[in-house]
Design an enzyme around this catalytic site. Structure first.
Site, PDB file in Angstrom:
ATOM      1  N   ASP A 185       0.875  -1.173   0.000  1.00 53.26           N
ATOM      2  CA  ASP A 185       0.000   0.000   0.000  1.00 53.26           C
ATOM      3  C   ASP A 185       0.918   1.229   0.000  1.00 53.26           C
ATOM      4  O   ASP A 185       1.652   1.459   0.958  1.00 53.26           O
ATOM      5  CB  ASP A 185      -0.884  -0.038   1.258  1.00 53.26           C
ATOM      6  CG  ASP A 185      -1.854   1.132   1.295  1.00 53.26           C
ATOM      7  OD1 ASP A 185      -1.566   2.186   0.679  1.00 53.26           O
ATOM      8  OD2 ASP A 185      -2.894   1.007   1.951  1.00 53.26           O
ATOM      9  N   ALA A 213      -3.065   4.892  -8.361  1.00 54.40           N
ATOM     10  CA  ALA A 213      -3.726   6.191  -8.158  1.00 54.40           C
ATOM     11  C   ALA A 213      -5.112   5.995  -7.587  1.00 54.40           C
ATOM     12  O   ALA A 213      -5.698   4.911  -7.688  1.00 54.40           O
ATOM     13  CB  ALA A 213      -3.830   6.938  -9.485  1.00 54.40           C
ATOM     14  N   TYR A 214      -5.595   7.043  -6.967  1.00 55.78           N
ATOM     15  CA  TYR A 214      -7.009   7.131  -6.579  1.00 55.78           C
ATOM     16  C   TYR A 214      -7.671   7.882  -7.726  1.00 55.78           C
ATOM     17  O   TYR A 214      -7.410   9.069  -7.924  1.00 55.78           O
ATOM     18  CB  TYR A 214      -7.132   7.912  -5.259  1.00 55.78           C
ATOM     19  CG  TYR A 214      -8.544   8.127  -4.795  1.00 55.78           C
ATOM     20  CD1 TYR A 214      -9.026   7.483  -3.661  1.00 55.78           C
ATOM     21  CD2 TYR A 214      -9.397   8.982  -5.471  1.00 55.78           C
ATOM     22  CE1 TYR A 214     -10.332   7.681  -3.229  1.00 55.78           C
ATOM     23  CE2 TYR A 214     -10.703   9.179  -5.049  1.00 55.78           C
ATOM     24  CZ  TYR A 214     -11.157   8.526  -3.933  1.00 55.78           C
ATOM     25  OH  TYR A 214     -12.443   8.731  -3.505  1.00 55.78           O
ATOM     26  N   TYR A 242      -9.756  15.668  -6.943  1.00 52.89           N
ATOM     27  CA  TYR A 242      -8.891  14.694  -7.628  1.00 52.89           C
ATOM     28  C   TYR A 242      -7.757  15.422  -8.341  1.00 52.89           C
ATOM     29  O   TYR A 242      -6.578  15.070  -8.206  1.00 52.89           O
ATOM     30  CB  TYR A 242      -9.717  13.878  -8.643  1.00 52.89           C
ATOM     31  CG  TYR A 242      -8.872  13.124  -9.650  1.00 52.89           C
ATOM     32  CD1 TYR A 242      -8.260  11.923  -9.311  1.00 52.89           C
ATOM     33  CD2 TYR A 242      -8.680  13.626 -10.947  1.00 52.89           C
ATOM     34  CE1 TYR A 242      -7.470  11.233 -10.237  1.00 52.89           C
ATOM     35  CE2 TYR A 242      -7.901  12.943 -11.874  1.00 52.89           C
ATOM     36  CZ  TYR A 242      -7.293  11.747 -11.509  1.00 52.89           C
ATOM     37  OH  TYR A 242      -6.510  11.086 -12.425  1.00 52.89           O
ATOM     38  N   LYS A 263      -3.680  15.247  -7.753  1.00 48.29           N
ATOM     39  CA  LYS A 263      -2.722  14.784  -8.775  1.00 48.29           C
ATOM     40  C   LYS A 263      -1.636  15.837  -9.011  1.00 48.29           C
ATOM     41  O   LYS A 263      -0.465  15.497  -9.178  1.00 48.29           O
ATOM     42  CB  LYS A 263      -3.451  14.460 -10.087  1.00 48.29           C
ATOM     43  CG  LYS A 263      -4.326  13.228 -10.050  1.00 48.29           C
ATOM     44  CD  LYS A 263      -3.569  11.919  -9.841  1.00 48.29           C
ATOM     45  CE  LYS A 263      -2.679  11.527 -11.020  1.00 48.29           C
ATOM     46  NZ  LYS A 263      -2.002  10.225 -10.759  1.00 48.29           N
TER      47      LYS A 263
HETATM   48  N1  LIG Z   1      -7.590   6.127 -16.517  1.00 45.79           N
HETATM   49  C1  LIG Z   1      -7.554   7.342 -17.019  1.00 45.79           C
HETATM   50  O1  LIG Z   1      -8.410   7.721 -17.815  1.00 45.79           O
HETATM   51  C2  LIG Z   1      -6.443   8.290 -16.650  1.00 45.79           C
HETATM   52  C3  LIG Z   1      -6.434   9.578 -17.204  1.00 45.79           C
HETATM   53  C4  LIG Z   1      -5.401  10.458 -16.877  1.00 45.79           C
HETATM   54  C5  LIG Z   1      -4.404  10.035 -16.011  1.00 45.79           C
HETATM   55  N2  LIG Z   1      -4.437   8.783 -15.486  1.00 45.79           N
HETATM   56  C6  LIG Z   1      -3.355   8.401 -14.580  1.00 45.79           C
HETATM   57  O2  LIG Z   1      -2.709   7.250 -15.101  1.00 45.79           O
HETATM   58  C7  LIG Z   1      -2.249   6.431 -14.032  1.00 45.79           C
HETATM   59  C8  LIG Z   1      -2.757   5.023 -14.213  1.00 45.79           C
HETATM   60  O3  LIG Z   1      -4.175   5.034 -14.147  1.00 45.79           O
HETATM   61  P1  LIG Z   1      -5.079   3.743 -14.429  1.00 45.79           P
HETATM   62  O4  LIG Z   1      -6.158   4.136 -15.342  1.00 45.79           O
HETATM   63  O5  LIG Z   1      -4.222   2.583 -14.763  1.00 45.79           O
HETATM   64  O6  LIG Z   1      -5.690   3.538 -12.980  1.00 45.79           O
HETATM   65  P2  LIG Z   1      -6.549   2.327 -12.382  1.00 45.79           P
HETATM   66  O7  LIG Z   1      -6.954   1.358 -13.437  1.00 45.79           O
HETATM   67  O8  LIG Z   1      -7.583   2.960 -11.505  1.00 45.79           O
HETATM   68  O9  LIG Z   1      -5.478   1.600 -11.474  1.00 45.79           O
HETATM   69  C9  LIG Z   1      -4.969   2.217 -10.351  1.00 45.79           C
HETATM   70  C10 LIG Z   1      -4.370   1.141  -9.485  1.00 45.79           C
HETATM   71  O10 LIG Z   1      -3.848   1.780  -8.309  1.00 45.79           O
HETATM   72  C11 LIG Z   1      -4.116   0.904  -7.238  1.00 45.79           C
HETATM   73  N3  LIG Z   1      -4.073   1.606  -5.957  1.00 45.79           N
HETATM   74  C12 LIG Z   1      -4.980   2.489  -5.466  1.00 45.79           C
HETATM   75  N4  LIG Z   1      -4.600   2.887  -4.245  1.00 45.79           N
HETATM   76  C13 LIG Z   1      -3.433   2.255  -3.964  1.00 45.79           C
HETATM   77  C14 LIG Z   1      -2.571   2.241  -2.846  1.00 45.79           C
HETATM   78  N5  LIG Z   1      -2.831   2.980  -1.754  1.00 45.79           N
HETATM   79  N6  LIG Z   1      -1.467   1.471  -2.877  1.00 45.79           N
HETATM   80  C15 LIG Z   1      -1.204   0.704  -3.962  1.00 45.79           C
HETATM   81  N7  LIG Z   1      -1.984   0.666  -5.058  1.00 45.79           N
HETATM   82  C16 LIG Z   1      -3.087   1.435  -5.043  1.00 45.79           C
HETATM   83  C17 LIG Z   1      -5.493   0.366  -7.526  1.00 45.79           C
HETATM   84  O11 LIG Z   1      -5.723  -0.784  -6.760  1.00 45.79           O
HETATM   85  P3  LIG Z   1      -7.234  -1.222  -6.381  1.00 45.79           P
HETATM   86  O12 LIG Z   1      -7.828  -1.731  -7.655  1.00 45.79           O
HETATM   87  O13 LIG Z   1      -7.027  -2.252  -5.322  1.00 45.79           O
HETATM   88  O14 LIG Z   1      -7.911   0.013  -5.881  1.00 45.79           O
HETATM   89  C18 LIG Z   1      -5.373   0.080  -9.021  1.00 45.79           C
HETATM   90  O15 LIG Z   1      -4.817  -1.183  -9.247  1.00 45.79           O
HETATM   91  C19 LIG Z   1      -2.719   7.120 -12.759  1.00 45.79           C
HETATM   92  O16 LIG Z   1      -1.697   7.948 -12.267  1.00 45.79           O
HETATM   93  C20 LIG Z   1      -3.868   7.980 -13.227  1.00 45.79           C
HETATM   94  O17 LIG Z   1      -4.091   9.090 -12.371  1.00 45.79           O
HETATM   95  C21 LIG Z   1      -5.437   7.900 -15.792  1.00 45.79           C
END
Ligand SMILES: NC(=O)c1ccc[n+]([C@@H]2O[C@H](COP(=O)([O-])OP(=O)(O)OC[C@H]3O[C@@H](n4cnc5c(N)ncnc54)[C@H](OP(=O)(O)O)[C@@H]3O)[C@@H](O)[C@H]2O)c1
Length: 275
Positions: free
Chosen positions: A25, A49-50, A114, A118
């Protein structure tokens, strides 16, 4: 994203250690330090990320813990072991008032909890580390989303298309949806070239969510009842930038290949999904 990064790093011959939340975590500073101390990492990539943009308005502390303070944990741990941190950020650091794809030097102005969390994460990475690589991206979708609870926008559209109800998608919000495997590969290209600082890697096209869903249904060979809506009709707890397309010009100036076009990326998505 984490899934795609691990896949691409392994394909390039990197030795990779990957953790999910149950294993480490990142809000727990000693858990982060212990994990990294047992593995002499040269690079630490943070794809955690959250991401619950609307829920964050009710629980801003939870978002700040993961997106900001946990990045501080990672940055401090990287400093201890002299590792490079690669951290992902978002187009939501901008307010959407621009009418050109955002470049790295455009002023930030986040519109909600959010987005503030970030941006704070970026600042923590830069405060403690001289050579962090921060990649801002937008609307990420990839085959990795098939195995996560959160899914992705493409899967959401396909789910909605299973019912006969009309599907309404906003046409007054423009972003640059990014294909995760291509984003992962460009990120590692930057890493391989020793780049640091802030880079934008969006999908390469500025497109409304409505137009993007049209392309998704075209690529999927589906013809659901799709209607355009707008911010006024479709209210959400969090304010979002109306225009958050990212310019990939800096990335391309640094010698990286352009991102695949949206039709190419969607074709690759559906090919991977079918496997
Ligand atoms: N998705 C988008 O559209 C988007 C757009 C712009 C930027 N981003 C950025 O791109 C990056 C990747 O995003 P993504 O879409 O792959 O996100 P995602 O699918 O929501 O995955 C985020 C992961 O982080 C894990 N996590 C959350 N809290 C944690 C903690 N305290 N310790 C360890 N792991 C934790 C989650 O685990 P759980 O499943 O157990 O919660 C999940 O596996 C992030 O920085 C996000 O902000 C994403």
């Amino acid at each position: 994203m984490g899934v795609e990064l691990v896949r691409e790093l392994k394909a390039r011959g990197y030795e990779v250690m990957a953790w999910d939340r149950a294993q480490v975590d990142i809000t727990d500073r000693s858990a982060v330090e212990n994990a990294l101390a047992h593995f002499d990492a040269q690079v630490v990539l943070n794809a955690a990320a959250y991401n619950q943009v609307d829920v964050a308005e009710k629980e801003p502390q939870a978002a700040f813990l993961v997106n900001a303070l946990a990045v501080r944990n990672l940055a401090l741990a990287c400093r201890q072991i002299d590792a490079q941190l690669v951290h992902f950020s978002t187009d939501y650091v901008f307010d959407g008032e621009a009418r050109h794809p955002y470049v790295e030097d455009d002023p930030t102005h986040p519109l909600g909890a959010y987005a503030v969390s970030k941006l704070a994460g970026e600042l923590y990475a830069q405060a403690y580390l001289d050579r962090a690589l921060i990649v801002r991206t937008s609307g990420v979708y990839g085959p990795g989303g098939l195995s996560t609870a959160r899914g992705n926008f493409v899967e959401l559209m396909l789910r909605l298309a299973q019912s006969s109800n009309p599907i309404k998608v906003v046409e007054d919000h423009v972003a640059s949806p990014s294909f995760a495997p291509a984003l992962a590969s460009r990120t590692i290209d930057l890493l391989d070239r020793g780049k640091t600082g802030v880079f934008h890697i969006g999908g390469g096209a500025a497109i409304s969510w409505f137009e993007f869903s049209r392309l998704i249904f075209q690529a999927a060979g589906l013809k659901p009842s799709l209607h355009a809506t707008n911010e006024r009709e479709y209210r959400t707890p969090a304010r979002r930038p109306r225009y958050s397309a990212l310019s990939n010009a800096k990335m391309e100036r640094n010698g990286l290949d352009p991102m695949p076009t949206l039709p190419e990326a969607l074709a690759a998505y559906f090919a991977a999904r079918g496997k």
